[in-house]
Design an enzyme around this catalytic site. Structure first.
Site, short mmCIF file in Angstrom:
data_model
loop_
_atom_site.label_atom_id
_atom_site.label_comp_id
_atom_site.label_asym_id
_atom_site.label_seq_id
_atom_site.Cartn_x
_atom_site.Cartn_y
_atom_site.Cartn_z
CB SER A 1 31.24 41.39 36.05
OG SER A 1 32.05 40.64 35.19
NE ARG B 1 31.65 44.34 31.94
CZ ARG B 1 31.37 45.48 32.59
NH1 ARG B 1 31.03 46.56 31.93
NH2 ARG B 1 31.44 45.52 33.91
NE ARG C 1 34.96 42.71 39.93
CZ ARG C 1 34.86 42.85 38.62
NH1 ARG C 1 34.42 41.85 37.88
NH2 ARG C 1 35.20 44.00 38.05
CG HIS D 1 32.66 28.75 38.25
ND1 HIS D 1 33.48 29.78 38.69
CD2 HIS D 1 32.52 28.94 36.90
CE1 HIS D 1 33.82 30.53 37.65
NE2 HIS D 1 33.27 30.05 36.57
CB THR E 1 37.20 33.10 36.91
OG1 THR E 1 36.10 33.24 37.80
CG2 THR E 1 37.58 31.64 36.77
CB THR E 2 39.79 35.54 33.03
OG1 THR E 2 38.44 35.15 32.70
CG2 THR E 2 40.66 35.39 31.80
CD1 TRP E 3 45.03 38.86 36.53
CD2 TRP E 3 43.81 39.94 38.05
NE1 TRP E 3 45.84 39.79 37.13
CE2 TRP E 3 45.13 40.47 38.06
CE3 TRP E 3 42.86 40.46 38.92
CZ2 TRP E 3 45.51 41.49 38.92
CZ3 TRP E 3 43.24 41.49 39.77
CH2 TRP E 3 44.54 42.00 39.77
#
Length: 326
Positions: free
Chosen positions: A164, A288, A156, A134, A71-73
């Site tokens: 994760s 992470r 993913r 989401h 999500t962040t990417w």
């Protein structure tokens, strides 16, 4: 007006209490089964407000994902692409001084409180508006599914997603809601009990929509994006029909976008090393490892066999599959 909103809040609270609940991977310990997905209670009111009050515009762009799938990417990449004309400089870009989650909001989170103010602020956003969700596809507001707005979805492989998620929710667990053990969390995950899960129906909802309406939903895999970022970022640019593609230097621009959003670069920025999002999650917890195949260091042979069978069974016949990088 206040009495009406109090009445609505009471009704929503009663509805929440009436729903099946179980412990699973998610913020706050317990999850509630709502509209066939496991909804974290902290955003339950926000989900209902999002469904009832959000008015999509045809030029809106949504990034959608199952939690802990990249999500962040995806937020970072899409923010740079959508806002390329506003922020053409890569040396002084908002992404260098703000976390992607601060730049791209989740309506189902922010609409949990100060509804009127948040609706006004959403409607006043500069266009094209870029937002995230989401929510599973069937639970999106009708104004999103029926408008011409575009959705980029990332998933993913379910092995890395689980690791994760477990690492993330373990870090943000509290004394009042202690983390599940790895084995407990794995059993819940295999039964689909994770925030916004089951993961298989989440993926399949967007996957099927991307096949039916390829102009509406672009479906990406985290692993593909890692292996050939230039190709898939070009797909994003073409899907969003942004002006980056004009001119001979478009490949150079795309490489600059990828470099700006590189995991290692974002992780190393001061803005992502300290501070919190939503007064709960430390920014550093969103960065992470960002690796493919790290799950092999966590899973026992019986766990690998069990999850492999579930993936095969749930995704069978859909055309959606994952290469497991072990």
């Amino acid at each position: 007006m206040a009495m009406a909103s109090d009445k609505q809040a009471n009704e929503e609270n009663e509805l929440l209490l009436s729903l099946p609940k179980d412990r699973g991977l998610g913020r706050g310990g317990y999850l509630h089964l709502f509209q066939d997905f496991w909804c974290p209670p902290f955003c339950f009111q926000g989900v209902i407000n999002f469904q009832n009050h959000f008015l999509a515009k045809d030029n809106d762009v949504f990034v959608a994902s199952f939690p802990k799938s990249g999500t962040t990417w995806l937020k970072a990449l899409t923010f740079v692409i959508v806002n390329h004309q506003r922020f053409p400089s890569f040396e002084h870009h908002p992404l260098l001084s703000s976390n992607p989650h601060e730049l791209v909001s989740f309506p189902e989170f922010i609409l949990s409180h100060n509804l009127d103010d948040q609706i006004i602020s959403l409607s006043n956003m500069s266009e094209p508006r870029l937002l995230a969700t989401h929510l599973p596809f069937p639970s999106l507001p009708e104004s999103i599914t029926k408008s011409n707005c575009k959705i980029i979805y990332i998933c993913r492989n379910p092995f890395d997603t689980f690791v994760s998620a477990w690492e993330f929710f373990t870090k943000i667990s509290s004394v009042s809601s202690p983390a599940l053990t790895f084995e407990e969390a794995f059993e819940k995950y295999c039964n689909g009990i994770m925030g916004f899960g089951p993961w298989w129906s989440h993926m399949l909802g967007y996957w099927n929509e991307s096949i039916t309406r390829p102009n509406k939903v672009l479906f990406l895999k985290y692993e593909d994006l890692k292996e050939d970022a230039v190709f898939h970022v070009k797909r994003m640019v073409e899907f969003l029909d942004t002006p980056i593609t004009q001119g001979e230097d478009s490949t150079a621009v795309i490489e600059n976008i990828i470099n700006l959003c590189r995991f290692e670069k974002m992780k190393d920025l001061e803005v992502n090393k300290s501070g919190v999002i939503d007064n709960i999650v430390e920014k550093k917890n969103f960065f992470r490892k960002g690796k493919i195949g790290d799950w092999i260091n966590y899973f026992s042979p019986s766990m690998i066999e069990k999850l492999s069978k579930i993936i095969e069974e749930k995704l069978s016949g859909s055309g959606l599959s994952f290469k497991l990088h072990s």
